[in-house]
Every structure is written in C-alpha cells, then in structure tokens.
Design a protein around this motif. Structure first.
Motif, PDB file in Angstrom:
ATOM      1  N   ARG A  33       0.836  -1.205   0.000  1.00 15.22           N
ATOM      2  CA  ARG A  33       0.000   0.000   0.000  1.00 15.22           C
ATOM      3  C   ARG A  33       0.868   1.252   0.000  1.00 15.22           C
ATOM      4  NH1 ARG A  33      -4.551   1.757  -2.118  1.00 15.22           N
ATOM      5  NH2 ARG A  33      -5.761   3.146  -0.766  1.00 15.22           N
ATOM      6  N   GLY A  36       1.879   2.245  -3.309  1.00 17.79           N
ATOM      7  CA  GLY A  36       0.845   2.782  -4.177  1.00 17.79           C
ATOM      8  C   GLY A  36      -0.025   1.769  -4.874  1.00 17.79           C
ATOM      9  N   LEU A  37       0.045   0.472  -4.508  1.00 17.04           N
ATOM     10  CA  LEU A  37      -0.805  -0.517  -5.151  1.00 17.04           C
ATOM     11  C   LEU A  37      -2.263  -0.302  -4.771  1.00 17.04           C
ATOM     12  CD1 LEU A  37       1.994  -1.940  -5.607  1.00 17.04           C
ATOM     13  CD2 LEU A  37       0.727  -4.090  -5.460  1.00 17.04           C
ATOM     14  N   SER A  38      -3.171  -0.645  -5.663  1.00 16.17           N
ATOM     15  CA  SER A  38      -4.597  -0.455  -5.439  1.00 16.17           C
ATOM     16  C   SER A  38      -5.125  -1.490  -4.450  1.00 16.17           C
ATOM     17  CB  SER A  38      -5.368  -0.570  -6.746  1.00 16.17           C
ATOM     18  OG  SER A  38      -5.299  -1.901  -7.243  1.00 16.17           O
ATOM     19  N   LEU A  39      -6.290  -1.220  -3.869  1.00 20.90           N
ATOM     20  CA  LEU A  39      -6.899  -2.160  -2.940  1.00 20.90           C
ATOM     21  C   LEU A  39      -7.206  -3.506  -3.601  1.00 20.90           C
ATOM     22  CD1 LEU A  39      -9.349   0.154  -0.924  1.00 20.90           C
ATOM     23  CD2 LEU A  39      -7.043  -0.569  -0.322  1.00 20.90           C
ATOM     24  N   PRO A  40      -7.803  -3.537  -4.826  1.00 17.01           N
ATOM     25  CA  PRO A  40      -8.026  -4.842  -5.458  1.00 17.01           C
ATOM     26  C   PRO A  40      -6.740  -5.626  -5.692  1.00 17.01           C
ATOM     27  CG  PRO A  40      -9.391  -3.187  -6.510  1.00 17.01           C
ATOM     28  CD  PRO A  40      -8.460  -2.453  -5.585  1.00 17.01           C
ATOM     29  N   ALA A  41      -5.658  -4.944  -6.080  1.00 15.92           N
ATOM     30  CA  ALA A  41      -4.389  -5.645  -6.325  1.00 15.92           C
ATOM     31  C   ALA A  41      -3.840  -6.246  -5.038  1.00 15.92           C
ATOM     32  CB  ALA A  41      -3.369  -4.681  -6.928  1.00 15.92           C
ATOM     33  N   THR A 233      -4.715  -2.116   5.301  1.00 16.47           N
ATOM     34  CA  THR A 233      -4.813  -0.971   4.395  1.00 16.47           C
ATOM     35  C   THR A 233      -5.705   0.114   4.997  1.00 16.47           C
ATOM     36  OG1 THR A 233      -6.603  -2.105   3.223  1.00 16.47           O
ATOM     37  CG2 THR A 233      -4.388  -2.325   2.331  1.00 16.47           C
ATOM     38  N   ASP A 237      -4.547   3.943   5.462  1.00 11.57           N
ATOM     39  CA  ASP A 237      -5.335   5.058   4.950  1.00 11.57           C
ATOM     40  C   ASP A 237      -5.813   5.988   6.058  1.00 11.57           C
ATOM     41  OD1 ASP A 237      -4.935   4.015   2.469  1.00 11.57           O
ATOM     42  OD2 ASP A 237      -6.941   3.140   2.258  1.00 11.57           O
ATOM     43  N   GLY A 358     -10.663  -6.422  -1.235  1.00 12.68           N
ATOM     44  CA  GLY A 358     -10.327  -5.134  -1.835  1.00 12.68           C
ATOM     45  C   GLY A 358     -11.449  -4.586  -2.699  1.00 12.68           C
ATOM     46  N   PHE A 359     -12.108  -5.460  -3.450  1.00  9.97           N
ATOM     47  CA  PHE A 359     -13.231  -5.030  -4.277  1.00  9.97           C
ATOM     48  C   PHE A 359     -14.395  -4.548  -3.406  1.00  9.97           C
ATOM     49  CE2 PHE A 359     -10.847  -8.096  -6.801  1.00  9.97           C
ATOM     50  CZ  PHE A 359     -10.688  -7.415  -8.007  1.00  9.97           C
ATOM     51  N   GLN A 362     -13.490  -1.155  -1.848  1.00  6.04           N
ATOM     52  CA  GLN A 362     -13.519  -0.089  -2.840  1.00  6.04           C
ATOM     53  C   GLN A 362     -14.955   0.276  -3.227  1.00  6.04           C
ATOM     54  OE1 GLN A 362     -10.431   0.479  -6.097  1.00  6.04           O
ATOM     55  NE2 GLN A 362     -12.080  -0.414  -7.309  1.00  6.04           N
TER      56      GLN A 362
END
Length: 403
Positions: A33, A36-41, A233, A237, A358-359, A362
C-alpha cells in the motif's frame, strides 16, 4: 509424553508456521500500500496462499509414506522447515531492495513449504493429543501461530521501518531456524503408515453429515477474513505510520490474540463444542461490527487499539473452538489427511474472502465493507445453530451435524 512437553513441541511448530505467513499476510499488504498498489491488487495478492487450500491433494501421500529413521511426521517437518528458513535467508543476499516479483515468488514458495509442513504438523498434533487435551492443545496451537504471525508481521514491520529489507529477512530466517530446535531434538515413536483404503476424499463424500459439516467450516470464519483482509490498508489510509501499525498489531494483537486463544481452548471443553461455537461466533460478529463503527467516524489511536484488541480476542476464541471440533472429526490412523481436508476448506474460504476484500472495500467504503463482514460472521453463527445438534454424542471421527 507429558502434556506440557507435547504443548511445548506443538507451540514451536505452529509458531514456525506463523512467522513467514505473518510477514507475508500482515506486513506485505502495508508495504504494498505504501508503494501505491490499489486495494483490489493487494486483495488479490492473498491468492499466493493457494497452497494452503490445495494441501489436501498431497496429504494422503504423506499419511502413507514417511521416513522410518526420522519419523512419519518429523521426517517431513524438519527438512521443510529448514528449506523455508533457507529461502528467506537467500532473499537477504542482495544489497538493494528486493524486487517485487522475486518477493512474490518467494511468498508462493514459502507458502508451499509451510503448507506441506502443516499437513505433517497437524497429523502429529492429532496423534499426540488425547481428547481431553485437545481444547488446551488447540488453544496453544492458535496462540503460538498468532505469536509467530505477530513476530513475523508486526515486529518485522517495525524492523523494516528502522533497518530495511536485509536485516528484516535475516531476522525472519534466523528466528525460524531457532524455532526448529525443538523438533530437531524430538524423537518420534515408530508409527505404522495408514492403509490405502478410505484414505482419499471419497471417504468424506460417503460420510453421513459430512456435507453439512464441511459447509459449516466454509462459512464460520469467512466473514472475519473478509474484514481483516482490508484491516491493514484501512490503518494505512487512516494515517498510521508503520511503527504505529507494528505496535498495534504486534503489542496489542499479540496479547489479545494469545489471550483469546487460551480462553477459547480452556472453555470449549466446559461449554461443549456447539455452545462454544455459538457464543464465540456472536462475539466475533460483534467485534467485526466495531470496525465498521470506528471506520464511520474520525477515530483516535486509542479507539483503534481498543477495537483491535477486542477483535483479536474474539477471533482467537472462535478459531481455537473450530479447530478443536475439527480434531474430533479425524480418524487417528488418517489424522493428517482428515484434518487437512477440513483445514483446506477453511483456508479456501478465508483466502477467497480476503482476495475479494479489496473489491468490497472499494465499492462500499470501509464502513460498508466491515458491516457486510459482520453480517457474514453472524450468518455463519446462525448456520451453526441450525446444523450442529447438541443432542447427539459424536463418536470418534463423527461431527455432530445433521445428515
């Protein structure tokens, strides 16, 4: 062998599994995190734990084949644990930062080794522990695994924050080697390998009530896994530093998870399997709902700490109880296979929940995500009330479920 000796040996083995798994499941999401990786990744990275869900495929082989010199279970545990430590230490060789692709490949490799070792460890635990010892045995199992996860996750995250990759991976590999000493000194009594007949999955399909029982294993912990898949995460955040997260999960998580596992292990015999699953399931759902509340409003570190402590206690109690019930459903001569089939389903369910977390976060935001997770925890508990019958006394290898 004395009960205390059994528990000490099993503690070292489950701590050894928790060390690398804790680093890759707790510390790695935070580091990804920060990159900078996305939550789904980040959620999909949980799929690297797939060997834990597939280990039932090679468990029958391990029940039937083993080393006469080193022991049926120890002959697998000792070399696999040394290989895991060697793989971690090899990652510390480069001077620069570890390449992300290489690190993820190592995650998969260590998971494969640790999952295979877990098959032999669980078989050893079922064989060593008498029915009256299983409550405490599973409490110790969950507690030791959590200690390993906290050392590998929270503590190693703090080490990384201060010193970087090389000291972190060196510390992780050397700690795993130290934890190998008890099993290296252990001398396993000669064990007759299991017969081939009724060793595979077909025995479970023919077993009365097996389908209902296996569904229970799928639904009971999935809601909590969906929540905790995005916990780290969420803390990132919220602006917590790596040191804050390490303290929160390391100090608080260690103490609360250890306490919860010991409470659950000690009470499951007194309460009975069904009442313990119901009580601790309700507490688990309530604890996850607290995450939704703190996510809905600006929350200080003390509030986050309190909620984290409650959730770790609840999770430890529920996990120790379901693991004890899983041991009851095992045939002693096929302990590794029977326990692994059940454990693989739990891992498959929790891993899938973590992968899609993650999905969910989000799409719903953190408050909605944690609220949905709490509802799933409650649904799993209600399923226990419907499927787990208190009136039936289970015979060895038979869960108290409707057929």
């Amino acid at each position: 062998m004395k009960t205390s000796t059994k528990l000490g040996l099993l503690s070292s083995l489950y701590l050894s599994q928790g060390l690398p798994f804790g680093f890759f499941t707790q510390a790695l999401p935070v580091l990804l995190r920060h990159q900078g990786l996305s939550l789904p990744a980040i959620g999909l990275a949980h799929l690297l734990a797939l060997p834990w869900a597939l280990k039932f495929l090679w468990a029958p082989f391990m029940d039937r084949h083993g080393s006469a010199r080193w022991g049926l279970r120890r002959g697998y545990i000792l070399p696999l644990q040394c290989l895991s430590a060697g793989l971690l230490l090899s990652l510390a060789l480069p001077d620069s930062t570890v390449d992300t692709r290489l690190l993820l490949a190592a995650v998969l490799g260590v998971n494969l080794l640790a999952a295979t070792q877990d098959v032999a460890t669980d078989g050893l635990a079922v064989t060593l522990l008498s029915p009256s010892e299983r409550g405490w045995g599973n409490g110790i199992q969950v507690a030791a695994y959590r200690v390993g996860m906290i050392l590998g996750g929270g503590v190693m995250l703090a080490v990384f924050d201060k010193a970087g990759w090389r000291p972190t991976l060196l510390a992780l590999g050397l700690t795993l080697l130290v934890a190998t000493v008890p099993v290296a000194l252990y001398r396993e009594p000669p064990t007759e390998p299991a017969p081939r007949a009724s060793l595979g999955l077909e025995w479970w399909w023919r077993r009365p009530g097996a389908a209902t029982w296996l569904v229970l294993l799928v639904v009971y912990k999935a809601g909590e896994a969906l929540a905790t898949g995005m916990l780290r995460t969420f803390l990132v955040d919220r602006g917590l530093t790596l040191t804050d997260i390490a303290w929160l999960l390391g100090g608080v998580g260690f103490t609360a998870g250890l306490l919860g596992a010991l409470i659950g292990g000690s009470l499951v015999v007194k309460l009975g399997r069904r009442r313990a699953l119901l009580l601790f399931g309700v507490i688990q759902a309530t604890a996850v709902l607290l995450y939704a509340l703190v996510a809905s409003f600006p929350s200080s570190l003390p509030w986050l700490t309190a909620v984290c402590a409650v959730e770790h206690v609840a999770s430890g109690m529920a996990t120790a109880t379901v693991f004890t019930a899983m041991m009851d459903a095992c045939r002693p001569e096929h302990a590794a296979t029977d326990y692994t089939v059940q454990a693989s389903l739990v891992v498959l369910a929790t891993g899938a929940a973590a992968a899609v977390s993650g999905f969910s976060a989000q799409a719903l935001g953190y408050p909605g995500h944690f609220a949905l997770s709490a509802l799933l925890c409650l649904a799993g508990t209600l399923y226990v009330a419907l499927a787990f019958h208190p009136s039936r006394e289970p015979m060895p290898g038979t869960p108290e479920v409707s057929s």
